[in-house]
Design an enzyme around this catalytic site. Structure first.
Site, mmCIF file in Angstrom:
data_model
loop_
_atom_site.group_PDB
_atom_site.id
_atom_site.type_symbol
_atom_site.label_atom_id
_atom_site.label_comp_id
_atom_site.label_asym_id
_atom_site.label_seq_id
_atom_site.Cartn_x
_atom_site.Cartn_y
_atom_site.Cartn_z
ATOM 1 N N GLU A 94 0.960 -1.221 0.076
ATOM 2 C CA GLU A 94 -0.033 -0.023 0.110
ATOM 3 C C GLU A 94 0.650 1.321 -0.026
ATOM 4 O OE1 GLU A 94 -3.041 0.248 -1.109
ATOM 5 O OE2 GLU A 94 -3.691 -1.471 0.332
ATOM 6 N N GLY A 110 -12.180 2.635 -1.493
ATOM 7 C CA GLY A 110 -10.654 2.119 -1.576
ATOM 8 C C GLY A 110 -10.927 0.873 -2.390
ATOM 9 N N THR A 144 2.676 2.146 -2.375
ATOM 10 C CA THR A 144 3.930 1.627 -2.926
ATOM 11 C C THR A 144 4.219 1.977 -4.261
ATOM 12 O OG1 THR A 144 3.103 -0.564 -3.064
ATOM 13 C CG2 THR A 144 4.810 -0.036 -1.334
ATOM 14 N N ASP A 145 3.017 1.948 -5.096
ATOM 15 C CA ASP A 145 3.027 2.153 -6.652
ATOM 16 C C ASP A 145 3.598 3.377 -7.052
ATOM 17 O OD1 ASP A 145 0.885 3.353 -5.982
ATOM 18 O OD2 ASP A 145 -0.547 2.624 -7.226
ATOM 19 N N TYR A 166 -3.671 12.543 0.261
ATOM 20 C CA TYR A 166 -2.987 11.472 -0.537
ATOM 21 C C TYR A 166 -1.891 12.179 -1.397
ATOM 22 C CZ TYR A 166 -2.165 7.842 -4.382
ATOM 23 O OH TYR A 166 -1.507 6.977 -5.125
ATOM 24 N N ASP A 180 -4.475 0.544 -9.688
ATOM 25 C CA ASP A 180 -5.758 0.403 -9.760
ATOM 26 C C ASP A 180 -6.198 0.165 -11.301
ATOM 27 O OD1 ASP A 180 -5.572 1.170 -7.251
ATOM 28 O OD2 ASP A 180 -6.499 3.054 -7.597
HETATM 29 C C1 GLA Z 1 -5.002 4.591 -4.421
HETATM 30 C C2 GLA Z 1 -4.297 5.023 -5.567
HETATM 31 C C3 GLA Z 1 -3.286 3.845 -5.861
HETATM 32 C C4 GLA Z 1 -2.446 3.563 -4.733
HETATM 33 C C5 GLA Z 1 -3.262 3.340 -3.629
HETATM 34 C C6 GLA Z 1 -2.426 3.046 -2.065
HETATM 35 O O1 GLA Z 1 -5.960 3.677 -4.442
HETATM 36 O O2 GLA Z 1 -5.116 5.317 -6.876
HETATM 37 O O3 GLA Z 1 -2.486 4.083 -7.106
HETATM 38 O O4 GLA Z 1 -1.528 4.568 -4.598
HETATM 39 O O5 GLA Z 1 -4.136 4.491 -3.347
HETATM 40 O O6 GLA Z 1 -1.624 2.145 -2.134
#
Ligand code: GLA
Length: 403
Positions: free
Chosen positions: A38, A130, A40-41, A229, A177
């Protein structure tokens, strides 16, 4: 491809809104639940999600011009219309139509897009929970527009394009996502790496169950949670820059990916203790430890070691709560209830600030965990509609079919 009742209801709405001729395409894009990895991307580190049985569906009739018209089965999402151009002015912030505009604008900057569509849209991914309802909305529109305009792209390029497209809504998100909505595979969770997108489908052991529970606290990615975020993404960049500028980091790899793969975690954390302080130290610690947990989790799933996987989920939640500071009292409560009822591990899933928790349990324990969550969390919350608590089924990625 779609439950018969849902398809019938969408067809009826399409007919009522647009009349004849009938739609010719159905596009469907799933939401996802992230099991571990989480925040991390966007730091170039892997994630480990699975695509869900819940999705956003578009029933589509191609148009001869570049107009897009949308109606949504959910009445609070009003009808929308726009023209496809290389620079499409957004609807108001938070508007659902912006995810369709995001897809259209991105494609229009890359390809000559001549044709739009009339569509009736229906989603059963819980919103702002989420679980990526927004990316599913974007990906469904993207695939429909590509099919109509005869545009094709290899999957990794498409995954990258979809991630870039979503920045239209003003979130500096990573690519998880969109990548999982496009690339999901039934019966598998996928470790996904970025730049370029690489996927390692990992078979889900038959007796593992992931229980998803919605806090019912909206974590609106296009609204309030957006700033928090985006702040995390900035803090991570700054933490890395400061870490690398410190003399003790001389000669080390210069990306999070390089560090996690090139330096043993303990050494890395010791160095971070010397090079960073306060919030930046905490953010850094979360990112590198979470990055390392993804590979351990993949190996645990391959061995069918649910206990080890559960411990990693617990550690992930602790790190998200204490070091990354994106949990909430509701998320912590869901995690605690699931663990007390026999789950082997539990954590928040997605960006946090509300949204969902996910818990791993063995099949035989699942009813107990679900019952405990229903009784201890939802009984007191009248908004609970039966939609908020479910067992995730690892599903296939997005598809378009001719009707
Ligand atoms: C959101 C973002 C993702 C990722 C998550 C946290 O869903 O769209 O790209 O960064 O938060 O892991």
């Amino acid at each position: 491809m779609l439950e018969p009742e849902r398809l019938a209801a969408l067809r009826a709405q399409f007919a009522q809104s647009y009349g004849d001729p009938p739609p010719t395409l159905l596009a469907r894009a799933p939401g996802r639940v992230n099991l571990i990895g989480e925040h991390t991307d966007y730091n170039g580190l892997p994630v480990f999600p699975m695509a869900l049985q819940r999705n956003v569906a578009y029933l589509v009739r191609p148009r001869a011009d570049a107009r897009v018209r949308l109606v949504n089965r959910e009445a609070r999402y009003g009808a929308r219309e726009f023209e496809i151009e290389r620079a499409i002015p957004p609807f108001e912030q938070g508007d659902w139509g912006n995810y369709v505009k995001a897809a259209a604008q991105m494609l229009a900057t890359r390809f000559p897009l001549r044709r739009g569509f009339d569509a009736a849209v229906d989603g059963n991914v819980p919103l702002a929970a989420g679980l990526s309802s927004s990316s599913a909305t974007l990906v469904g529109a993207l695939l429909a527009l590509m099919r109509i305009n005869q545009v094709e792209l290899p999957l990794p390029e498409l995954q990258e394009l979809a991630a870039q497209a979503e920045r239209y809504v003003g979130v500096a998100g990573g690519g998880m996502d969109q990548a999982i909505s496009l690339g999901g595979r039934a019966g598998h969770a996928l470790v996904i790496d970025f730049h370029p997108v690489r996927m390692q489908p990992t078979p889900m052991p038959g007796d593992w169950r992931f229980v998803v529970a919605n806090t019912l606290v909206m974590a609106e990615k296009s609204g309030a949670a957006r700033e928090a975020y985006n702040a995390r993404t900035r803090e991570c960049r700054e933490a890395l820059a400061r870490f690398l500028a410190h003399p003790s980091a001389a000669g080390l790899p210069t990306s999070y990916y390089g560090l996690v793969h090139g330096v043993p975690l303990e050494g890395l954390l010791t160095l971070a203790g010397q090079a960073l302080e306060g919030e930046l130290q905490k953010r850094f610690r979360h990112v590198v430890s979470e990055g390392a947990r993804v590979e351990e989790a993949r190996l645990a799933m391959l061995r069918g070691d649910a206990r080890a996987f559960g411990r990693l989920m617990d550690a992930s939640h602790r790190s998200l709560r204490e070091d990354y500071e994106v949990s909430s009292s509701e998320l912590d409560q869901l995690v605690a209830i699931a663990r007390e009822a026999g789950a082997l591990g539990a954590r928040l899933s997605g960006a946090g600030f509300g949204g969902c928790s996910v818990a791993l349990c063995l099949e035989r324990e699942a009813p107990r965990v679900v019952e405990a969550l229903a009784r201890r969390y939802y009984a007191a919350r009248p908004a609970f509609s039966g939609e908020a608590l479910f067992i995730a089924e690892a599903s296939d990625g997005a598809r378009v079919v001719e009707l």
